[in-house]
Write a protein that holds these residues in place. Structure first.
Motif, mmCIF file in Angstrom:
data_model
loop_
_atom_site.group_PDB
_atom_site.id
_atom_site.type_symbol
_atom_site.label_atom_id
_atom_site.label_comp_id
_atom_site.label_asym_id
_atom_site.label_seq_id
_atom_site.Cartn_x
_atom_site.Cartn_y
_atom_site.Cartn_z
ATOM 1 N N MET A 1 0.838 -1.203 0.000
ATOM 2 C CA MET A 1 0.000 0.000 0.000
ATOM 3 C C MET A 1 0.869 1.248 0.000
ATOM 4 S SD MET A 1 -2.929 -1.372 2.636
ATOM 5 C CE MET A 1 -3.322 0.251 3.198
ATOM 6 N N ASN A 2 0.639 2.128 -0.972
ATOM 7 C CA ASN A 2 1.418 3.346 -1.107
ATOM 8 C C ASN A 2 0.639 4.511 -0.499
ATOM 9 O OD1 ASN A 2 3.097 5.431 -1.900
ATOM 10 N ND2 ASN A 2 2.237 5.537 -3.962
ATOM 11 N N LYS A 3 1.091 4.988 0.657
ATOM 12 C CA LYS A 3 0.402 6.088 1.330
ATOM 13 C C LYS A 3 1.040 7.442 1.046
ATOM 14 C CE LYS A 3 -1.829 3.594 5.101
ATOM 15 N NZ LYS A 3 -3.137 4.235 5.098
ATOM 16 N N GLU A 4 1.953 7.482 0.088
ATOM 17 C CA GLU A 4 2.503 8.766 -0.334
ATOM 18 C C GLU A 4 1.474 9.502 -1.184
ATOM 19 O OE1 GLU A 4 7.330 8.006 -0.560
ATOM 20 O OE2 GLU A 4 6.166 8.137 -2.420
ATOM 21 N N VAL A 5 1.319 10.799 -0.932
ATOM 22 C CA VAL A 5 0.402 11.627 -1.718
ATOM 23 C C VAL A 5 1.188 12.820 -2.249
ATOM 24 C CG1 VAL A 5 -1.704 13.026 -1.699
ATOM 25 C CG2 VAL A 5 -1.580 10.941 -0.306
ATOM 26 N N GLU A 6 1.237 12.928 -3.562
ATOM 27 C CA GLU A 6 1.951 14.040 -4.195
ATOM 28 C C GLU A 6 1.037 15.261 -4.231
ATOM 29 O OE1 GLU A 6 3.525 15.259 -8.615
ATOM 30 O OE2 GLU A 6 3.860 13.185 -7.969
ATOM 31 N N VAL A 7 1.456 16.323 -3.555
ATOM 32 C CA VAL A 7 0.671 17.558 -3.508
ATOM 33 C C VAL A 7 1.122 18.470 -4.644
ATOM 34 C CG1 VAL A 7 0.042 19.566 -2.120
ATOM 35 C CG2 VAL A 7 0.425 17.353 -1.007
ATOM 36 N N GLN A 8 0.176 18.914 -5.442
ATOM 37 C CA GLN A 8 0.476 19.823 -6.550
ATOM 38 C C GLN A 8 -0.381 21.076 -6.402
ATOM 39 O OE1 GLN A 8 0.132 18.057 -10.444
ATOM 40 N NE2 GLN A 8 1.262 16.213 -9.872
ATOM 41 N N ASN A 9 0.269 22.225 -6.346
ATOM 42 C CA ASN A 9 -0.451 23.494 -6.289
ATOM 43 C C ASN A 9 -0.496 24.076 -7.691
ATOM 44 O OD1 ASN A 9 -1.542 25.999 -5.731
ATOM 45 N ND2 ASN A 9 -0.445 26.197 -3.783
ATOM 46 N N LEU A 10 -1.655 24.040 -8.312
ATOM 47 C CA LEU A 10 -1.789 24.458 -9.714
ATOM 48 C C LEU A 10 -2.011 25.950 -9.871
ATOM 49 C CD1 LEU A 10 -4.063 21.552 -11.041
ATOM 50 C CD2 LEU A 10 -1.561 21.631 -10.878
ATOM 51 N N GLY A 11 -2.156 26.667 -8.739
ATOM 52 C CA GLY A 11 -2.384 28.106 -8.813
ATOM 53 C C GLY A 11 -3.749 28.417 -9.409
ATOM 54 N N LYS A 12 -3.821 29.506 -10.194
ATOM 55 C CA LYS A 12 -5.084 29.866 -10.865
ATOM 56 C C LYS A 12 -5.131 29.144 -12.203
ATOM 57 C CE LYS A 12 -5.873 34.405 -8.761
ATOM 58 N NZ LYS A 12 -4.814 34.458 -7.770
ATOM 59 N N LYS A 13 -6.168 28.349 -12.422
ATOM 60 C CA LYS A 13 -6.209 27.513 -13.628
ATOM 61 C C LYS A 13 -7.644 27.318 -14.100
ATOM 62 C CE LYS A 13 -3.880 23.339 -15.381
ATOM 63 N NZ LYS A 13 -2.867 24.008 -16.194
ATOM 64 N N ASP A 14 -7.823 27.365 -15.411
ATOM 65 C CA ASP A 14 -9.116 27.158 -16.050
ATOM 66 C C ASP A 14 -9.732 25.825 -15.607
ATOM 67 O OD1 ASP A 14 -11.055 27.685 -18.413
ATOM 68 O OD2 ASP A 14 -10.275 25.674 -18.809
ATOM 69 N N TYR A 15 -11.072 25.830 -15.420
ATOM 70 C CA TYR A 15 -11.735 24.622 -14.933
ATOM 71 C C TYR A 15 -11.555 23.443 -15.886
ATOM 72 C CZ TYR A 15 -14.981 21.354 -12.979
ATOM 73 O OH TYR A 15 -15.492 20.214 -12.437
ATOM 74 N N LYS A 16 -11.809 23.670 -17.185
ATOM 75 C CA LYS A 16 -11.750 22.569 -18.148
ATOM 76 C C LYS A 16 -10.341 21.995 -18.233
ATOM 77 C CE LYS A 16 -13.570 19.973 -21.463
ATOM 78 N NZ LYS A 16 -12.431 19.166 -21.903
ATOM 79 N N GLU A 17 -9.321 22.839 -18.230
ATOM 80 C CA GLU A 17 -7.924 22.356 -18.246
ATOM 81 C C GLU A 17 -7.649 21.469 -17.039
ATOM 82 O OE1 GLU A 17 -4.583 25.070 -18.884
ATOM 83 O OE2 GLU A 17 -6.021 26.489 -19.733
ATOM 84 N N THR A 45 0.312 2.080 -7.152
ATOM 85 C CA THR A 45 -0.396 3.196 -7.770
ATOM 86 C C THR A 45 -0.013 4.493 -7.064
ATOM 87 O OG1 THR A 45 -2.247 2.670 -6.324
ATOM 88 C CG2 THR A 45 -2.377 1.889 -8.610
ATOM 89 N N GLN A 46 -0.138 5.612 -7.787
ATOM 90 C CA GLN A 46 0.204 6.921 -7.244
ATOM 91 C C GLN A 46 -1.045 7.604 -6.684
ATOM 92 O OE1 GLN A 46 3.581 7.725 -7.256
ATOM 93 N NE2 GLN A 46 3.575 5.625 -8.024
ATOM 94 N N ASN A 47 -0.834 8.505 -5.724
ATOM 95 C CA ASN A 47 -1.903 9.322 -5.147
ATOM 96 C C ASN A 47 -1.530 10.793 -5.315
ATOM 97 O OD1 ASN A 47 -3.298 6.992 -3.697
ATOM 98 N ND2 ASN A 47 -1.277 6.923 -2.737
ATOM 99 N N TYR A 48 -2.546 11.617 -5.569
ATOM 100 C CA TYR A 48 -2.310 13.043 -5.774
ATOM 101 C C TYR A 48 -3.334 13.859 -4.990
ATOM 102 C CZ TYR A 48 0.036 11.138 -9.909
ATOM 103 O OH TYR A 48 0.833 10.412 -10.754
ATOM 104 N N LEU A 49 -2.924 15.064 -4.601
ATOM 105 C CA LEU A 49 -3.869 16.048 -4.083
ATOM 106 C C LEU A 49 -3.566 17.359 -4.807
ATOM 107 C CD1 LEU A 49 -6.040 17.196 -2.296
ATOM 108 C CD2 LEU A 49 -4.415 17.280 -0.390
ATOM 109 N N LEU A 50 -4.503 17.774 -5.662
ATOM 110 C CA LEU A 50 -4.325 18.993 -6.448
ATOM 111 C C LEU A 50 -5.044 20.141 -5.752
ATOM 112 C CD1 LEU A 50 -5.244 17.559 -9.987
ATOM 113 C CD2 LEU A 50 -3.038 17.410 -8.791
ATOM 114 N N PHE A 51 -4.355 21.274 -5.587
ATOM 115 C CA PHE A 51 -4.990 22.500 -5.118
ATOM 116 C C PHE A 51 -5.054 23.473 -6.282
ATOM 117 C CE2 PHE A 51 -3.669 21.242 -0.739
ATOM 118 C CZ PHE A 51 -4.908 21.367 -0.140
ATOM 119 N N VAL A 52 -6.185 24.180 -6.403
ATOM 120 C CA VAL A 52 -6.353 25.085 -7.541
ATOM 121 C C VAL A 52 -7.353 26.178 -7.170
ATOM 122 C CG1 VAL A 52 -8.219 23.719 -8.575
ATOM 123 C CG2 VAL A 52 -6.765 25.112 -10.054
#
Length: 232
Positions: A1-17, A45-52
């Protein structure tokens, strides 16, 4: 089990993108799970948390009612807003500047296989964050998300949630109003719930603006603790 979560801060970004990017990560994870099963392999498998933070946009979930959007396409253009029908659960909601939107793309096989628990932990993350500002936030029975003054005539929603999951892989997520322009909520029936108000943290605290980065850091702290995740 992979409990690593890659955090990505996308800043201001279009919804569809951002939606397209979510779909890409979501599909890559699904494809790997299917391949692992077919080949009797165990590649993690990889885990992600995107902030936008999105420009003004209204999104309607797959079970939503389009009549809950109360303005015409022409009016949307005047308000510099867009509208999308999307593949999450829930009804209609608004995203815009001053709102922290989080999209966890997790393989719940790495954590626990329980969608109900997943939603409750996302709510708890927000409840614990708001408690650090002296606010008593809570759940409202039968209504996903985070609210203030539940059970009173002054009940108001501060965080909306809507997710999609397939083979225990999640996408979409939560939207916490921090410095949101609440006037944009007047053009919808938020989450399809009549006669319930919405609010924003800056309004509750009586401030012109709340530090978004500070809120994000607190959300991450509570997310890591609740999900027993290692943030990278």
């Amino acid at each position: 089990m992979n409990k690593e979560v890659e955090v990505q801060n996308l800043g201001k970004k279009d919804y569809k993108e951002t939606w397209d990017y979510q779909e890409q990560l979501f599909q890559e994870t699904l494809d790997l799970k299917i391949r692992n099963r077919r080949e009797n392999a165990n590649e993690p498998t990889q885990n992600y948390l995107l902030f936008v933070e999105h420009p003004h946009v209204y999104t309607l979930g797959k079970s939503g009612d389009v009549s809950h959007l109360l303005v015409s396409e022409e009016d949307l253009k005047k308000k510099n807003a867009t509208f999308y029908k999307i593949n999450r659960g829930g009804d209609i909601t608004y995203h815009g500047p001053g709102q922290i939107v989080g999209y966890p793309i997790l393989d719940l096989d790495n954590f626990f296989t329980d969608i109900h628990k997943y939603l409750r932990l996302l709510e708890e993350m927000v409840i614990l964050t708001l408690a650090e500002y002296g606010l008593k936030a809570e759940r409202s029975n039968g209504e996903t998300g985070v609210w203030l003054d539940v059970g009173t005539p002054f009940a108001r929603k501060i965080c909306a949630m809507g997710v999609r999951a397939s083979r225990w892989v999640t996408m979409h997520g939560f939207a916490l109003n921090v410095n949101a322009d609440l006037g944009y909520f007047d053009h919808i029936v938020p989450c399809g719930i009549q006669d319930k108000a919405v609010t924003s943290l800056h309004v509750e605290l009586g401030k012109t603006e709340v530090n978004m980065q500070e809120i994000q850091e607190k959300l991450l702290k509570h997310f890591a603790n609740l999900f027993e995740a290692e943030l990278i």
